[in-house]
Design a protein around this motif. Structure first.
Motif, mmCIF file in Angstrom:
data_model
loop_
_atom_site.group_PDB
_atom_site.id
_atom_site.type_symbol
_atom_site.label_atom_id
_atom_site.label_comp_id
_atom_site.label_asym_id
_atom_site.label_seq_id
_atom_site.Cartn_x
_atom_site.Cartn_y
_atom_site.Cartn_z
ATOM 1 N N ARG A 155 14.671 -51.500 118.180
ATOM 2 C CA ARG A 155 15.955 -52.190 118.128
ATOM 3 C C ARG A 155 15.706 -53.695 118.143
ATOM 4 O O ARG A 155 14.860 -54.176 118.890
ATOM 5 N N GLY A 195 21.898 -55.048 116.039
ATOM 6 C CA GLY A 195 22.036 -55.987 117.142
ATOM 7 C C GLY A 195 21.763 -57.425 116.759
ATOM 8 O O GLY A 195 21.794 -58.313 117.616
ATOM 9 N N LYS A 235 23.505 -51.748 122.293
ATOM 10 C CA LYS A 235 22.623 -51.618 121.131
ATOM 11 C C LYS A 235 21.172 -51.909 121.501
ATOM 12 O O LYS A 235 20.247 -51.418 120.836
#
Length: 336
Positions: free
Chosen positions: A61, A89, A131
């Motif tokens: 992420r 994100g 996120k």
């Protein structure tokens, strides 16, 4: 051991690296032509791509601020090519951070001009914690991001606050920093170490942070390296403290007290094509080893071989390979 959280979040300075060819580096007040621009993903993008190539199924992420511009488009598009990399994100506004690299064709020397832009503006308000939720939260680069390095009345720096808040959400934390010999290193990085599980830095950075001189006769002195590792633990590192250098690497398991020494790979003449990104590649091996629950020594061996992969190509990430192939390189060139 089963973990509820999955993946690694890489947060911080996502940079567009643009390379130009110039005939020669001009004297002050003079002109030179810049030709053939080529752009790459830099900054945290090096580590992100290294991890994605090492394990294509590893959930990664990304938390960053990039511009609503062509460089921002490039950064997001390039990273989105990796199926397991989630760029949802990434916040888009303003101007992207960029490094302008001038390659002089006569001297073969490179000169770097860094435009901080979005890198200096990144802070916790740009982090969507839902996120960013992962097993490990990695923040890079301390000493490069103005907002992250700002003083905080409660935690010392804003970066330390971010790491604290990541831990409060059940994540392990990791940091990387830029090489800078100044009193800022101790003031800023030491605040972050109080909330750091994994610290991976080179010998120059370790000296700046700990105040302990590590290099003797051009190489790291093993005894002072151990002192520096203990100092990093004393300053707050809770799991692994690792110091890497071109020849030798030292690590401390802060929970067991075990000290590990791993030699860098013995590479043949002509193998090294470029050193850009080797530190990020090393860090990716440590992070991946921590994520997989490897013993510290195995993680450091993987990291050393990952750095060797990076050295095989000019660009920072082109040489990275899947984990199986990294171990094959380690078997070929590793020191027994």
């Amino acid at each position: 051991m089963k973990h509820e959280k999955q993946g690694i979040t890489v947060a911080g300075s996502l940079i567009a690296d643009t390379f130009y060819k110039i005939d020669t580096y001009p004297e002050a007040g003079m002109l030179t032509k810049a030709r053939d621009p080529v752009s790459y993903v830099g900054g945290t993008g090096n580590l992100i791509q290294d991890l994605a190539k090492m394990d294509p199924e590893l959930p990664i992420r990304v938390s960053a601020l990039v511009g609503a511009d062509e460089n921002g488009d490039m950064l997001c598009e390039r990273l989105s090519q990796y199926p397991a990399v989630d760029v949802s994100g990434v916040v888009r506004e303003g101007i992207s951070a960029q490094t302008l690299v001038m390659n002089a064709q006569d001297t073969k020397q490179r000169t770097f001009f860094f435009v901080p832009a979005s890198s200096d503006l990144y802070e916790e308000k740009y982090i969507d914690w839902e996120k960013a939720d992962a097993r490990i939260f990695h923040l890079e680069y301390l000493l490069l991001m103005a907002k992250v390095d700002e003083e905080d009345p409660e935690y010392g720096t804003h970066g330390a606050r971010i790491l604290h808040d990541a831990r409060e959400r059940g994540m392990e934390t990791s940091i990387d920093i830029v090489s800078e010999q100044s009193d800022r290193a101790q003031r800023i990085v030491r605040c972050a170490l109080k909330y750091t599980d994994y610290c991976t830095i080179n010998e120059v950075e370790a000296e700046a942070v700990t105040g302990i001189s590590l290099v003797k006769d051009g190489e790291i002195d093993s005894e002072t390296a151990k002192q520096a590792l203990e100092k990093l633990k004393e300053l707050g590192v809770s799991k692994w403290a690792v110091i890497h250098s071109p020849k030798q690497n030292f690590g401390l398991d802060c929970e067991s007290g075990e000290v590990v020494e791993v030699a860098s790979l013995s590479l043949p003449e002509g193998y090294i094509k470029g050193t850009n990104g080797a530190g990020d590649a090393y860090c990716s091996g440590i992070l991946y080893g921590g994520y997989q629950g490897y013993h510290l020594e195995k993680a450091m061996r993987l990291a050393a071989a990952s750095a060797a992969c990076s050295l095989s190509e000019m660009n920072g990430t082109d040489g990275m390979r899947p984990e199986k192939e990294i171990w094959e390189l380690e078997e070929k060139y590793g020191k027994s």
